[in-house]
Scaffold this motif. Structure first.
Motif, PDB file in Angstrom:
ATOM      1  N   VAL A 356       0.836  -1.201   0.000  1.00  0.00           N
ATOM      2  CA  VAL A 356       0.000   0.000   0.000  1.00  0.00           C
ATOM      3  C   VAL A 356       0.873   1.254   0.000  1.00  0.00           C
ATOM      4  N   LEU A 360       0.958   4.192  -3.008  1.00  0.00           N
ATOM      5  CA  LEU A 360       0.741   5.622  -2.820  1.00  0.00           C
ATOM      6  C   LEU A 360       1.936   6.417  -3.341  1.00  0.00           C
ATOM      7  N   ILE A 421      -7.704   0.801  -2.424  1.00  0.00           N
ATOM      8  CA  ILE A 421      -6.540   1.640  -2.752  1.00  0.00           C
ATOM      9  C   ILE A 421      -5.763   1.047  -3.918  1.00  0.00           C
ATOM     10  N   LEU A 430      -7.058   7.991  -6.469  1.00  0.00           N
ATOM     11  CA  LEU A 430      -6.676   7.726  -5.088  1.00  0.00           C
ATOM     12  C   LEU A 430      -7.135   8.837  -4.160  1.00  0.00           C
ATOM     13  N   LEU A 434      -9.643   8.411  -1.008  1.00  0.00           N
ATOM     14  CA  LEU A 434      -9.203   8.681   0.357  1.00  0.00           C
ATOM     15  C   LEU A 434      -9.939   9.848   0.998  1.00  0.00           C
TER      16      LEU A 434
END
Length: 470
Positions: A356, A360, A421, A430, A434
């Motif tokens: 993860v 990101l 995600i 994303l 989020l």
């Protein structure tokens, strides 16, 4: 030392049981979803039994063990060192803006994505904003289960003595507080009221008089040149809060304006910062429940007697102040506390779920762009109010819950959305995800699992911060 290791193993095993039961429940719900076309009324009895099992092991997780082993393990956890400072952000106003504004997302696309995600969720019962007592112990008056009645009796026994055993109260409160005793329990756990029952009436009278003395002394200065910007910002921010049906009531708006203005005047090192306004709501709602039985979102607060309103206002002010005393560096110039915590979150996630973290990074999503709000508002913008109140039960029972344990809750919360995600393949997708996580259907079960996972992370990393530092 061997005993401490054994206690930690007990805690970890219990947390694993919570998560395992949750996984079984999810499988059952998926099977029921497949049968919806054939069955009009799915059998919820077994589902309720599974949810009961989840709650029972969460209760075991903190303080309901025969020898209190879990609590001893909790007390031995070392303080977390947040390590190196976050990067320098010279414009504090830019940093603060993360708490309010969505980032880089066209409204139409955001709405379309959010709608798509909501449509993909399994069907769940509609839960009121503050929720049923049977589900959240926050409002409403349906019949209690035997387990709920038993827990309520335990709370009342602890609270009935001349000197409340605060450690025992924390053990009980970690897994949730019944609505009927939540107001007095929050006041005790926050340190607003003394453990000695005989001193409480005098303490309440003195603190309430002191607060309204501040109103007489300071509130008329809200339109003075030195204070008018602070008051104007408070006045702008309150209508943005939720639940709107509550905060937009004129009487509630007035109360919130006074609480926030007086706090800002008495804390010049930070003054008023966006995000502090949200922290009033849980206290206000819980203390309203001392005087009503119905759901708060449908209640006209102005119908309460003036004395009750004054008590609610003063108690909310003092308990919010106690909370902020522990996290005030979140709101001083440039908000260094939040920057440190966001950096700590990034380092922690890089260790617990490198996939993860790298995902990101690949799409250039900075943790500050989404997690600043999580720290600034204590996840209140990400969760329904019913879940925030349940979360705060544990935060007030956990040592340094708001300043320390919250980091692990945020880490568990982020990893909870791992699948979603990893499915997003660009920065914009994303950020939309989020900033619009689908938690409106969440209830007591989801919060219990989140807390169990956070507790597990705390014991894995709190004693050895080098495990997550680079």
């Amino acid at each position: 030392m061997a005993a401490q290791n054994l206690n930690i193993e007990v805690v970890m095993e219990t947390a694993n049981k919570v998560i395992e039961n949750h996984s079984k429940l999810q499988e059952r719900q998926q099977q029921q979803q497949l049968q919806l076309d054939e069955v009009f009324e799915p059998d919820t009895k077994e589902e309720e039994e599974e949810q009961g099992e989840v709650q029972e092991v969460v209760e075991e997780l903190h303080g309901n063990g025969e020898d209190g082993e879990q609590e001893e393990a909790a007390e031995t956890a070392a303080e977390l060192s947040f390590g190196s400072e976050a990067g320098s952000y010279s414009d504090s106003r830019l940093v603060k803006s993360f708490s309010e504004a969505p980032i880089g997302s066209p409204k139409e696309l955001a709405g379309e994505r959010a709608l798509h995600r909501q449509q993909s969720l399994p069907h769940r019962p509609v839960i009121p904003l503050v929720a049923r007592m049977a589900d959240q112990n926050t409002s409403g008056t349906p019949a209690m289960t035997d387990r709920e009645a038993s827990r309520l009796d335990k709370f009342r026994q602890v609270l009935a003595g001349p000197n409340t055993d605060l450690e025992e109260l924390r053990k009980l409160s970690w897994s949730g507080i019944p609505r009927q005793v939540r107001p007095i329990t929050w006041k005790l756990l926050s340190g607003y009221l003394p453990a000695n029952a005989e001193r409480r009436a005098n303490t309440l009278q003195r603190k309430r008089q002191e607060y309204f003395g501040f109103i007489e002394q300071y509130y008329d200065s809200r339109n003075d040149e030195h204070h008018q910007d602070t008051y104007r910002q408070i006045h702008i921010d309150i209508p943005r809060m939720s639940p709107e049906t509550l905060v937009l009531q004129p009487k509630v708006t007035e109360i919130f304006e006074r609480i926030l203005f007086i706090w800002a005047i008495r804390h010049p090192a930070s003054g008023y910062v966006q995000g502090i306004n949200d922290l009033v709501t849980p206290f206000f709602v819980v203390y309203v429940f001392e005087y009503i039985e119905e759901e708060v979102e449908n209640f006209d607060v102005s119908s309460l007697q003036e004395e009750a309103l004054r008590n609610i206002e003063a108690d909310s002010f003092w308990c919010m102040s106690k909370l902020l005393d522990g996290i005030q560096d979140n709101y001083t110039f440039a908000q260094p506390g939040i920057q440190r915590k966001v950096k700590a979150l990034e380092e922690l996630v890089s260790r617990i779920d490198e996939t993860v973290h790298r995902h990101l990074q690949q799409y250039e999503v900075e943790y500050l762009q989404f997690a600043f709000r999580w720290m600034n508002n204590l996840l209140m913008r990400e969760l329904p109010l019913r879940c925030t109140i349940r979360l705060w039960d544990t935060y007030q029972a956990e040592p340094e819950g708001f300043s320390h344990f919250h980091l692990y809750v945020c880490a568990a919360f982020l990893v909870r959305w791992r699948k979603e995600i990893l499915e997003e393949k660009d920065f914009q997708g994303l950020m939309i995800l989020l900033q619009n996580l689908s938690t409106m259907h969440w209830g007591n079960e989801e919060v219990s699992v989140l807390l169990a996972e956070a507790y597990r992370l705390k014991f894995a990393f709190a004693d050895a911060p080098n495990h997550y530092k680079r």
